[in-house]
Design a protein around this motif. Structure first.
Motif, PDB file in Angstrom:
ATOM      1  N   SER A 141       0.830  -1.200   0.000  1.00  0.00           N
ATOM      2  CA  SER A 141       0.000   0.000   0.000  1.00  0.00           C
ATOM      3  C   SER A 141       0.870   1.257   0.000  1.00  0.00           C
ATOM      4  CB  SER A 141      -0.914   0.024   1.230  1.00  0.00           C
ATOM      5  OG  SER A 141      -1.818  -1.053   1.188  1.00  0.00           O
ATOM      6  N   GLY A 142       0.569   2.160  -0.914  1.00  0.00           N
ATOM      7  CA  GLY A 142       1.292   3.415  -0.986  1.00  0.00           C
ATOM      8  C   GLY A 142       2.577   3.366  -1.772  1.00  0.00           C
ATOM      9  N   ALA A 143       2.999   2.174  -2.217  1.00  0.00           N
ATOM     10  CA  ALA A 143       4.246   2.036  -2.972  1.00  0.00           C
ATOM     11  C   ALA A 143       3.955   2.025  -4.465  1.00  0.00           C
ATOM     12  CB  ALA A 143       4.986   0.764  -2.575  1.00  0.00           C
ATOM     13  N   THR A 144       4.914   2.483  -5.237  1.00  0.00           N
ATOM     14  CA  THR A 144       4.746   2.521  -6.689  1.00  0.00           C
ATOM     15  C   THR A 144       5.418   1.353  -7.386  1.00  0.00           C
ATOM     16  OG1 THR A 144       6.714   3.917  -6.907  1.00  0.00           O
ATOM     17  CG2 THR A 144       4.586   5.040  -6.694  1.00  0.00           C
ATOM     18  N   ILE A 145       6.112   0.522  -6.632  1.00  0.00           N
ATOM     19  CA  ILE A 145       6.800  -0.634  -7.198  1.00  0.00           C
ATOM     20  C   ILE A 145       6.820  -1.748  -6.169  1.00  0.00           C
ATOM     21  CG2 ILE A 145       9.088   0.140  -6.415  1.00  0.00           C
ATOM     22  CD1 ILE A 145      10.246  -1.038  -9.009  1.00  0.00           C
ATOM     23  N   ALA A 146       6.848  -2.966  -6.622  1.00  0.00           N
ATOM     24  CA  ALA A 146       6.934  -4.104  -5.712  1.00  0.00           C
ATOM     25  C   ALA A 146       8.275  -4.086  -4.977  1.00  0.00           C
ATOM     26  CB  ALA A 146       6.763  -5.409  -6.480  1.00  0.00           C
ATOM     27  N   ASP A 147       8.281  -4.656  -3.798  1.00  0.00           N
ATOM     28  CA  ASP A 147       9.464  -4.654  -2.925  1.00  0.00           C
ATOM     29  C   ASP A 147      10.322  -5.881  -3.231  1.00  0.00           C
ATOM     30  OD1 ASP A 147      11.321  -4.417  -0.889  1.00  0.00           O
ATOM     31  OD2 ASP A 147       9.889  -4.884   0.721  1.00  0.00           O
TER      32      ASP A 147
END
Length: 218
Positions: A141-147
């Motif tokens: 949530s809130g991220a623009t790319i996967a971790d």
């Protein structure tokens, strides 16, 4: 659907390690494929601790096992149902509290890989028998790319954490903690892809994993 592929080096070298049915002479330097009942990895040249294999050869008559897609189990009852935090494995992180630097993807990856281990054990297999892995990641949530970095830390707790030259385990960090002995010492390095996708099938999941394994030759 958004997709980002993780690429591996193209050079390969035969390194002996037990993966499923065992190893055989490298198929790339012989005029014949791996021996029946064997699995042979191709690994990046000159690396004592590569992350993944660049490919794998499977000999004829090798008994194989394929899991379905497996995600984390909702074990954190202190978090709202269906939330990302509900998929923190409280056996590893008591109370659902993550140590410094441990990301939610890292925690869910550990959870999912523990479930993979249970699935393999029920089939008479182990992490050491895995030769191929497929990974699907969703943005937190809130991220623009996967971790991907968090996922790779989780992955290293169970795979590719033994030095192929010395045979000793390689310390692995959990979040930002000092590197320590991995949860499962395993020198096997499956071939692998990891994709960032728009949505996973279960609300709150950030990680889903499939593996193929080979039954040890007996």
């Amino acid at each position: 659907m958004k997709r980002r592929f993780l690429a591996a080096g193209v050079a390969a070298v035969l390194v002996s390690f037990t993966a499923g049915a065992g190893t055989a002479a490298g198929w790339w330097d012989k005029p014949h494929p791996p021996r029946p009942g064997t699995v042979v990895p191709a690994l990046p040249a000159g690396q004592a601790n590569p992350l993944i294999a660049t490919g794998v050869g499977i000999g004829a008559n090798t008994a194989l096992y394929k899991t379905s897609g497996i995600g984390p189990t909702a074990l954190n009852t202190t978090a709202p149902a269906g939330s990302e935090a509900s998929y923190i494995d409280t056996a590893i992180f008591p109370g659902g509290t993550l140590p410094a630097g441990v990301t939610i993807t890292e925690a869910q990856g550990i959870n999912a890989l523990r479930r993979i281990g249970e699935n393999l054990q029920a089939a008479g297999l182990s992490y050491a028998d895995v030769y191929t892995m497929r990974v699907f990641l969703q943005n937190p949530s809130g991220a623009t790319i996967a971790d991907f970095a968090g996922w790779n830390r989780a992955y290293r707790q169970y795979f590719a954490n033994a030095d192929l030259t010395t045979g000793k385990f390689v310390p692995i960090p959990l979040g930002t903690a000092p590197p320590a002995k991995p949860f499962v010492v395993n020198k096997s390095r499956p071939s692998r892809f990891a994709l960032e996708i728009e949505n996973l099938p279960v609300t709150g999941w950030l990680v889903e994993v499939e593996v193929d394994a080979a039954y040890p030759k007996r």
